[in-house]
Design a protein around this motif. Structure first.
Motif, PDB file in Angstrom:
ATOM      1  N   ALA A  57       0.701  -1.472   0.027  1.00 43.93           N
ATOM      2  CA  ALA A  57      -0.221  -0.075  -0.079  1.00 43.93           C
ATOM      3  C   ALA A  57       0.561   1.367   0.415  1.00 43.93           C
ATOM      4  O   ALA A  57       2.014   1.129   0.944  1.00 43.93           O
ATOM      5  CB  ALA A  57      -0.839   0.273   1.224  1.00 43.93           C
ATOM      6  N   THR A  58       0.342   2.232  -0.911  1.00 44.08           N
ATOM      7  CA  THR A  58       1.305   3.675  -0.503  1.00 44.08           C
ATOM      8  C   THR A  58       0.126   4.352  -0.407  1.00 44.08           C
ATOM      9  O   THR A  58      -0.949   4.725  -0.769  1.00 44.08           O
ATOM     10  CB  THR A  58       1.858   3.962  -2.160  1.00 44.08           C
ATOM     11  OG1 THR A  58       2.024   2.692  -2.622  1.00 44.08           O
ATOM     12  CG2 THR A  58       1.573   5.032  -2.332  1.00 44.08           C
TER      13      THR A  58
ATOM     14  N   GLU B 191       5.083  10.754   0.540  1.00 46.19           N
ATOM     15  CA  GLU B 191       4.333   8.811   0.427  1.00 46.19           C
ATOM     16  C   GLU B 191       5.300   8.190   0.825  1.00 46.19           C
ATOM     17  O   GLU B 191       6.527   8.175   0.543  1.00 46.19           O
ATOM     18  CB  GLU B 191       3.654   8.909  -1.434  1.00 46.19           C
ATOM     19  CG  GLU B 191       3.372   9.804  -2.170  1.00 46.19           C
ATOM     20  CD  GLU B 191       2.497   9.588  -3.691  1.00 46.19           C
ATOM     21  OE1 GLU B 191       3.508   8.001  -3.528  1.00 46.19           O
ATOM     22  OE2 GLU B 191       1.655  10.283  -3.885  1.00 46.19           O
ATOM     23  N   LEU B 192       4.471   6.707   1.433  1.00 45.98           N
ATOM     24  CA  LEU B 192       5.656   5.787   1.998  1.00 45.98           C
ATOM     25  C   LEU B 192       4.976   5.337   1.850  1.00 45.98           C
ATOM     26  O   LEU B 192       3.309   4.648   1.461  1.00 45.98           O
ATOM     27  CB  LEU B 192       5.514   6.465   3.971  1.00 45.98           C
ATOM     28  CG  LEU B 192       5.388   8.294   4.573  1.00 45.98           C
ATOM     29  CD1 LEU B 192       5.669   7.433   5.568  1.00 45.98           C
ATOM     30  CD2 LEU B 192       7.570   7.480   3.879  1.00 45.98           C
ATOM     31  N   HIS B 193       5.551   3.578   1.674  1.00 48.02           N
ATOM     32  CA  HIS B 193       4.985   2.437   1.496  1.00 48.02           C
ATOM     33  C   HIS B 193       5.011   1.631   2.634  1.00 48.02           C
ATOM     34  O   HIS B 193       5.577   1.469   3.481  1.00 48.02           O
ATOM     35  CB  HIS B 193       5.682   1.888   0.328  1.00 48.02           C
ATOM     36  CG  HIS B 193       6.430   2.999  -0.706  1.00 48.02           C
ATOM     37  ND1 HIS B 193       5.534   3.307  -1.816  1.00 48.02           N
ATOM     38  CD2 HIS B 193       6.844   4.300  -0.809  1.00 48.02           C
ATOM     39  CE1 HIS B 193       5.591   3.913  -3.051  1.00 48.02           C
ATOM     40  NE2 HIS B 193       6.296   4.739  -2.283  1.00 48.02           N
ATOM     41  N   SER B 194       3.984   0.414   2.677  1.00 45.73           N
ATOM     42  CA  SER B 194       4.280  -0.098   3.194  1.00 45.73           C
ATOM     43  C   SER B 194       5.056  -1.430   3.084  1.00 45.73           C
ATOM     44  O   SER B 194       5.509  -2.277   4.008  1.00 45.73           O
ATOM     45  CB  SER B 194       2.426  -0.765   3.531  1.00 45.73           C
ATOM     46  OG  SER B 194       2.103  -1.726   2.793  1.00 45.73           O
ATOM     47  N   GLY B 195       5.969  -1.981   2.002  1.00 37.17           N
ATOM     48  CA  GLY B 195       7.055  -2.728   2.080  1.00 37.17           C
ATOM     49  C   GLY B 195       7.517  -2.006   1.400  1.00 37.17           C
ATOM     50  O   GLY B 195       7.588  -0.836   0.495  1.00 37.17           O
ATOM     51  N   PRO B 196       8.934  -2.621   1.462  1.00 40.14           N
ATOM     52  CA  PRO B 196      10.634  -2.412   0.446  1.00 40.14           C
ATOM     53  C   PRO B 196      10.233  -2.318  -0.410  1.00 40.14           C
ATOM     54  O   PRO B 196      11.303  -0.468  -1.094  1.00 40.14           O
ATOM     55  CB  PRO B 196      11.648  -2.693   1.846  1.00 40.14           C
ATOM     56  CG  PRO B 196      10.694  -4.337   1.589  1.00 40.14           C
ATOM     57  CD  PRO B 196       9.581  -3.370   1.770  1.00 40.14           C
ATOM     58  N   ARG B 197       9.183  -2.706  -1.839  1.00 37.65           N
ATOM     59  CA  ARG B 197       9.395  -3.288  -2.814  1.00 37.65           C
ATOM     60  C   ARG B 197       9.165  -1.637  -3.498  1.00 37.65           C
ATOM     61  O   ARG B 197       9.864  -1.624  -4.667  1.00 37.65           O
ATOM     62  CB  ARG B 197       8.878  -3.844  -3.557  1.00 37.65           C
ATOM     63  CG  ARG B 197       9.235  -5.810  -2.879  1.00 37.65           C
ATOM     64  CD  ARG B 197       7.928  -6.262  -3.982  1.00 37.65           C
ATOM     65  NE  ARG B 197       8.730  -8.144  -3.638  1.00 37.65           N
ATOM     66  CZ  ARG B 197       8.331  -8.556  -3.738  1.00 37.65           C
ATOM     67  NH1 ARG B 197       7.492  -8.663  -4.920  1.00 37.65           N
ATOM     68  NH2 ARG B 197       8.768 -10.058  -3.945  1.00 37.65           N
TER      69      ARG B 197
ATOM     70  N   GLY C  97       8.976   1.713  -3.165  1.00 41.49           N
ATOM     71  CA  GLY C  97       9.400   2.684  -2.166  1.00 41.49           C
ATOM     72  C   GLY C  97       9.954   2.763  -0.973  1.00 41.49           C
ATOM     73  O   GLY C  97       9.958   1.950  -0.641  1.00 41.49           O
ATOM     74  N   PRO C  98      10.242   4.527  -0.260  1.00 40.02           N
ATOM     75  CA  PRO C  98      10.361   4.419   1.069  1.00 40.02           C
ATOM     76  C   PRO C  98       8.965   4.162   2.415  1.00 40.02           C
ATOM     77  O   PRO C  98       8.186   4.566   1.717  1.00 40.02           O
ATOM     78  CB  PRO C  98      11.007   5.810   1.081  1.00 40.02           C
ATOM     79  CG  PRO C  98      10.053   6.622  -0.109  1.00 40.02           C
ATOM     80  CD  PRO C  98      10.207   5.376  -0.960  1.00 40.02           C
ATOM     81  N   GLN C  99       9.209   3.627   3.049  1.00 44.88           N
ATOM     82  CA  GLN C  99       8.649   3.059   3.960  1.00 44.88           C
ATOM     83  C   GLN C  99       9.034   4.199   5.448  1.00 44.88           C
ATOM     84  O   GLN C  99       7.952   4.503   6.409  1.00 44.88           O
ATOM     85  CB  GLN C  99       9.486   2.292   4.935  1.00 44.88           C
ATOM     86  CG  GLN C  99       8.605   0.695   3.907  1.00 44.88           C
ATOM     87  CD  GLN C  99       9.281  -0.404   4.569  1.00 44.88           C
ATOM     88  OE1 GLN C  99      10.431  -1.196   4.324  1.00 44.88           O
ATOM     89  NE2 GLN C  99       8.009  -1.286   5.653  1.00 44.88           N
ATOM     90  N   ALA C 100       9.179   5.425   4.810  1.00 48.01           N
ATOM     91  CA  ALA C 100      10.620   6.264   6.195  1.00 48.01           C
ATOM     92  C   ALA C 100      10.671   7.139   4.789  1.00 48.01           C
ATOM     93  O   ALA C 100      10.963   7.493   4.267  1.00 48.01           O
ATOM     94  CB  ALA C 100      10.814   5.699   7.112  1.00 48.01           C
ATOM     95  N   THR C 101      10.413   8.465   6.262  1.00 45.96           N
ATOM     96  CA  THR C 101      10.757  10.110   5.159  1.00 45.96           C
ATOM     97  C   THR C 101      11.035  10.893   6.941  1.00 45.96           C
ATOM     98  O   THR C 101      11.003  10.414   7.721  1.00 45.96           O
ATOM     99  CB  THR C 101      10.098  10.835   4.595  1.00 45.96           C
ATOM    100  OG1 THR C 101       9.952  11.797   3.468  1.00 45.96           O
ATOM    101  CG2 THR C 101       8.428  11.203   5.485  1.00 45.96           C
ATOM    102  N   SER C 102      11.988  12.185   6.768  1.00 49.84           N
ATOM    103  CA  SER C 102      12.453  13.027   7.533  1.00 49.84           C
ATOM    104  C   SER C 102      11.959  14.383   6.924  1.00 49.84           C
ATOM    105  O   SER C 102      11.660  14.360   5.788  1.00 49.84           O
ATOM    106  CB  SER C 102      13.945  13.447   7.391  1.00 49.84           C
ATOM    107  OG  SER C 102      15.197  11.202   8.090  1.00 49.84           O
ATOM    108  N   PHE C 103      11.553  14.996   8.147  1.00 46.86           N
ATOM    109  CA  PHE C 103      11.169  16.469   8.048  1.00 46.86           C
ATOM    110  C   PHE C 103      10.925  16.751   9.503  1.00 46.86           C
ATOM    111  O   PHE C 103      10.795  16.308  10.576  1.00 46.86           O
ATOM    112  CB  PHE C 103       9.785  16.002   7.387  1.00 46.86           C
ATOM    113  CG  PHE C 103       9.256  17.783   7.607  1.00 46.86           C
ATOM    114  CD1 PHE C 103       9.086  17.994   6.587  1.00 46.86           C
ATOM    115  CD2 PHE C 103       8.226  17.758   8.582  1.00 46.86           C
ATOM    116  CE1 PHE C 103       9.281  19.574   6.428  1.00 46.86           C
ATOM    117  CE2 PHE C 103       7.648  18.809   8.070  1.00 46.86           C
ATOM    118  CZ  PHE C 103       8.160  20.131   7.602  1.00 46.86           C
ATOM    119  N   ALA C 104      11.318  18.194  10.100  1.00 49.54           N
ATOM    120  CA  ALA C 104      11.230  18.620  10.923  1.00 49.54           C
ATOM    121  C   ALA C 104      12.269  18.323  11.913  1.00 49.54           C
ATOM    122  O   ALA C 104      12.090  17.691  12.856  1.00 49.54           O
ATOM    123  CB  ALA C 104       9.974  19.560  10.761  1.00 49.54           C
TER     124      ALA C 104
END
Length: 149
Positions: A95-96, A113-119, A121-128
């Motif tokens: 899921a995205t 946009e975060l993804h439920s699995g690594p295939r 896209g990214p599952q995490a991001t950085s902000f603030a």
């Protein structure tokens, strides 16, 4: 003359085969619509989220991170190719989900946009100066669990 008939027949067969193949394509998986931004829509309560712990957000809901100038809102389902309950699948799918990340004190914001699995896209991001990680997605994608640290 026989070669021309043969080529014409082969061409007709190819057209029919391609046309038949497209008619049996799998139906798209329904994706819940984005939360309407109309003033008439009732607002979901803002959740207070301790930094470093998991928090579950409903579609359209926002979390204010304790001790940080940061809010995270689950805005929409971008895509969901996960295997549905009761179905046999070769690949589990992913899921995205889209999130709105805000730093209210500075007036900064971005989407992720975060993804439920690594295939895909990214599952995490950085902000603030924080890390936002998608931990889990409910079966119907109506809820997302994130960890904000």
């Amino acid at each position: 003359m026989d070669l021309q008939r043969f080529v014409a027949g082969l061409f007709a067969f190819a057209v029919l085969t391609v046309g038949a193949g497209s008619s049996v394509a799998a139906a798209p998986v329904p994706v819940p619509p984005a939360v309407p931004a109309s003033p008439a829509a009732p607002a979901l309560p803002v959740v207070s989220a301790p930094a470093g712990q998991d928090v579950t957000l409903r579609l359209g809901q926002e979390a204010a991170v304790q001790g940080k100038d940061l809010t995270v809102r689950y805005t929409r389902v971008v895509a969901d190719s996960r295997c549905r309950p009761g179905m046999t699948c070769i690949w589990q799918g992913e899921a995205t989900l889209a999130f709105l990340l805000k730093e209210p004190g500075r007036g900064e914001s971005t989407t992720a946009e975060l993804h439920s699995g690594p295939r895909t896209g990214p599952q995490a991001t950085s902000f603030a100066a924080s890390r936002i990680e998608l931990v889990a997605v409910s079966e119907d994608a109506g809820e997302a669990t994130v960890r904000i640290s």
